[in-house]
Design a protein around this motif. Sequence first.
Motif, PDB file in Angstrom:
ATOM      1  N   MET A  68     -13.746   3.911 -10.329  1.00  0.00           N
ATOM      2  CA  MET A  68     -12.445   4.571 -10.249  1.00  0.00           C
ATOM      3  C   MET A  68     -11.354   3.566 -10.626  1.00  0.00           C
ATOM      4  N   ALA A  69     -10.523   3.939 -11.576  1.00  0.00           N
ATOM      5  CA  ALA A  69      -9.453   3.055 -12.048  1.00  0.00           C
ATOM      6  C   ALA A  69      -8.318   3.027 -11.033  1.00  0.00           C
ATOM      7  N   GLY A  70      -7.470   2.021 -11.147  1.00  0.00           N
ATOM      8  CA  GLY A  70      -6.323   1.908 -10.259  1.00  0.00           C
ATOM      9  C   GLY A  70      -5.293   2.977 -10.575  1.00  0.00           C
ATOM     10  N   PRO A  71      -4.290   3.106  -9.724  1.00  0.00           N
ATOM     11  CA  PRO A  71      -3.262   4.124  -9.967  1.00  0.00           C
ATOM     12  C   PRO A  71      -2.473   3.835 -11.254  1.00  0.00           C
ATOM     13  N   ALA A  72      -2.132   4.912 -11.960  1.00  0.00           N
ATOM     14  CA  ALA A  72      -1.372   4.773 -13.206  1.00  0.00           C
ATOM     15  C   ALA A  72       0.122   4.592 -12.915  1.00  0.00           C
ATOM     16  N   TYR A  73       0.584   5.125 -11.783  1.00  0.00           N
ATOM     17  CA  TYR A  73       2.004   5.053 -11.420  1.00  0.00           C
ATOM     18  C   TYR A  73       2.341   3.665 -10.891  1.00  0.00           C
ATOM     19  N   ASP A  74       3.380   3.062 -11.467  1.00  0.00           N
ATOM     20  CA  ASP A  74       3.821   1.733 -11.042  1.00  0.00           C
ATOM     21  C   ASP A  74       5.350   1.740 -10.993  1.00  0.00           C
ATOM     22  N   LYS A  75       5.901   1.895  -9.795  1.00  0.00           N
ATOM     23  CA  LYS A  75       7.355   2.007  -9.638  1.00  0.00           C
ATOM     24  C   LYS A  75       8.078   0.757 -10.138  1.00  0.00           C
ATOM     25  N   ALA A  76       7.514  -0.418  -9.877  1.00  0.00           N
ATOM     26  CA  ALA A  76       8.151  -1.672 -10.314  1.00  0.00           C
ATOM     27  C   ALA A  76       8.256  -1.720 -11.840  1.00  0.00           C
ATOM     28  N   ASP A  77       7.213  -1.228 -12.523  1.00  0.00           N
ATOM     29  CA  ASP A  77       7.237  -1.208 -13.985  1.00  0.00           C
ATOM     30  C   ASP A  77       8.324  -0.259 -14.496  1.00  0.00           C
ATOM     31  N   LEU A  78       8.452   0.904 -13.853  1.00  0.00           N
ATOM     32  CA  LEU A  78       9.496   1.853 -14.252  1.00  0.00           C
ATOM     33  C   LEU A  78      10.879   1.245 -14.043  1.00  0.00           C
ATOM     34  N   GLU A  79      11.080   0.578 -12.897  1.00  0.00           N
ATOM     35  CA  GLU A  79      12.375  -0.065 -12.627  1.00  0.00           C
ATOM     36  C   GLU A  79      12.676  -1.131 -13.677  1.00  0.00           C
ATOM     37  N   ARG A  80      11.664  -1.921 -14.023  1.00  0.00           N
ATOM     38  CA  ARG A  80      11.843  -2.989 -15.013  1.00  0.00           C
ATOM     39  C   ARG A  80      12.216  -2.393 -16.374  1.00  0.00           C
ATOM     40  N   ARG A  81      11.516  -1.331 -16.776  1.00  0.00           N
ATOM     41  CA  ARG A  81      11.774  -0.730 -18.087  1.00  0.00           C
ATOM     42  C   ARG A  81      13.146  -0.064 -18.143  1.00  0.00           C
ATOM     43  N   MET A  82      13.552   0.591 -17.056  1.00  0.00           N
ATOM     44  CA  MET A  82      14.881   1.223 -17.038  1.00  0.00           C
ATOM     45  C   MET A  82      15.983   0.161 -17.035  1.00  0.00           C
ATOM     46  N   ALA A  83      15.780  -0.908 -16.280  1.00  0.00           N
ATOM     47  CA  ALA A  83      16.757  -2.011 -16.269  1.00  0.00           C
ATOM     48  C   ALA A  83      16.845  -2.633 -17.661  1.00  0.00           C
ATOM     49  N   LEU A 111       2.106  10.001 -12.597  1.00  0.00           N
ATOM     50  CA  LEU A 111       1.906  10.609 -11.276  1.00  0.00           C
ATOM     51  C   LEU A 111       0.936  11.797 -11.362  1.00  0.00           C
ATOM     52  N   LYS A 112       1.074  12.601 -12.414  1.00  0.00           N
ATOM     53  CA  LYS A 112       0.162  13.735 -12.581  1.00  0.00           C
ATOM     54  C   LYS A 112      -1.260  13.247 -12.826  1.00  0.00           C
ATOM     55  N   THR A 113      -1.394  12.168 -13.593  1.00  0.00           N
ATOM     56  CA  THR A 113      -2.716  11.576 -13.827  1.00  0.00           C
ATOM     57  C   THR A 113      -3.318  11.094 -12.513  1.00  0.00           C
ATOM     58  N   ASP A 114      -2.492  10.406 -11.704  1.00  0.00           N
ATOM     59  CA  ASP A 114      -2.979   9.923 -10.408  1.00  0.00           C
ATOM     60  C   ASP A 114      -3.415  11.075  -9.513  1.00  0.00           C
ATOM     61  N   GLU A 115      -2.667  12.179  -9.564  1.00  0.00           N
ATOM     62  CA  GLU A 115      -3.010  13.321  -8.727  1.00  0.00           C
ATOM     63  C   GLU A 115      -4.373  13.887  -9.137  1.00  0.00           C
ATOM     64  N   LYS A 116      -4.613  13.966 -10.463  1.00  0.00           N
ATOM     65  CA  LYS A 116      -5.866  14.541 -10.950  1.00  0.00           C
ATOM     66  C   LYS A 116      -7.050  13.591 -10.766  1.00  0.00           C
ATOM     67  N   LYS A 117      -6.854  12.316 -11.090  1.00  0.00           N
ATOM     68  CA  LYS A 117      -7.992  11.395 -11.164  1.00  0.00           C
ATOM     69  C   LYS A 117      -8.134  10.455  -9.974  1.00  0.00           C
ATOM     70  N   ASN A 118      -7.047  10.119  -9.338  1.00  0.00           N
ATOM     71  CA  ASN A 118      -7.110   9.073  -8.311  1.00  0.00           C
ATOM     72  C   ASN A 118      -6.853   9.579  -6.891  1.00  0.00           C
ATOM     73  N   GLY A 119      -6.883  10.883  -6.708  1.00  0.00           N
ATOM     74  CA  GLY A 119      -6.794  11.427  -5.365  1.00  0.00           C
ATOM     75  C   GLY A 119      -5.413  11.386  -4.725  1.00  0.00           C
ATOM     76  N   LEU A 120      -4.349  11.319  -5.517  1.00  0.00           N
ATOM     77  CA  LEU A 120      -2.995  11.361  -4.970  1.00  0.00           C
ATOM     78  C   LEU A 120      -2.727  12.793  -4.507  1.00  0.00           C
ATOM     79  N   SER A 121      -2.214  12.953  -3.305  1.00  0.00           N
ATOM     80  CA  SER A 121      -1.955  14.312  -2.819  1.00  0.00           C
ATOM     81  C   SER A 121      -0.716  14.883  -3.506  1.00  0.00           C
ATOM     82  N   GLU A 122      -0.609  16.209  -3.489  1.00  0.00           N
ATOM     83  CA  GLU A 122       0.535  16.876  -4.126  1.00  0.00           C
ATOM     84  C   GLU A 122       1.837  16.455  -3.453  1.00  0.00           C
ATOM     85  N   ASP A 123       1.831  16.300  -2.138  1.00  0.00           N
ATOM     86  CA  ASP A 123       3.030  15.892  -1.404  1.00  0.00           C
ATOM     87  C   ASP A 123       3.457  14.479  -1.818  1.00  0.00           C
ATOM     88  N   GLU A 124       2.468  13.579  -1.928  1.00  0.00           N
ATOM     89  CA  GLU A 124       2.793  12.212  -2.353  1.00  0.00           C
ATOM     90  C   GLU A 124       3.358  12.211  -3.766  1.00  0.00           C
TER      91      GLU A 124
END
Length: 187
Positions: free
Chosen positions: A1-16, A141-154
């Motif tokens: 199982m691969a790690g989560p695709a969502y990375d908030k720090a990466d998004l913050e860095r790219r937006m900055a 986030l959608k990828t994580d929900e489908k493949k990595n078991g992220l709940s819909e609420d999360e």
Amino acid sequence: MAGPAYDKADLERRMAGAVESLKHDLQGLRTGRASVALLDPVTVEVYGAHMPINQVATVSAPEPRMLSVQVWDKSNVGPTDKAIRSAGLGLNPIVDGQTLRLPIPDLTEERRKELAKLCGQYAEKARIAVRNVRRDGMDNLKTDEKKNGLSEDERKRHEGDVQKLTDSTIADIDAATAAKEKEILGK
């Protein structure tokens, strides 16, 4: 199982990064004096690629109202001249051998409006970059929900975080743009 695709720090860095890029572009919009940063957004098509002007020439400001562009390769003088003219900066180079002299025109009301319009174009480019980063984050986030078991609420909670970050970054872009437009228009 691969790690989560969502990375908030990466998004913050790219937006900055999009905001920093905008601020750098806005520095190049002059308000009366010659500045080598004025030519930073100019890319020259040489050797089959688009290159920043500082990779094909030396840019200097020998006088307060004059820029000098010393092109290194004689065959690149024409493309450099064309790139400067088509950059929308309102500069008309005077070719003198391998040197292009760019007299900086006075800021007329019409020129100020052109620069303000260019400022708006830079801002829109930055907003698009931020929205692309937002889309990537939502897709991850959608990828994580489908493949990595992220709940819909999360996923929904993280999507809210991504949207808040996007809104905050776009507000920063709008503030930087408004300040530069005010400076250009002299209001």
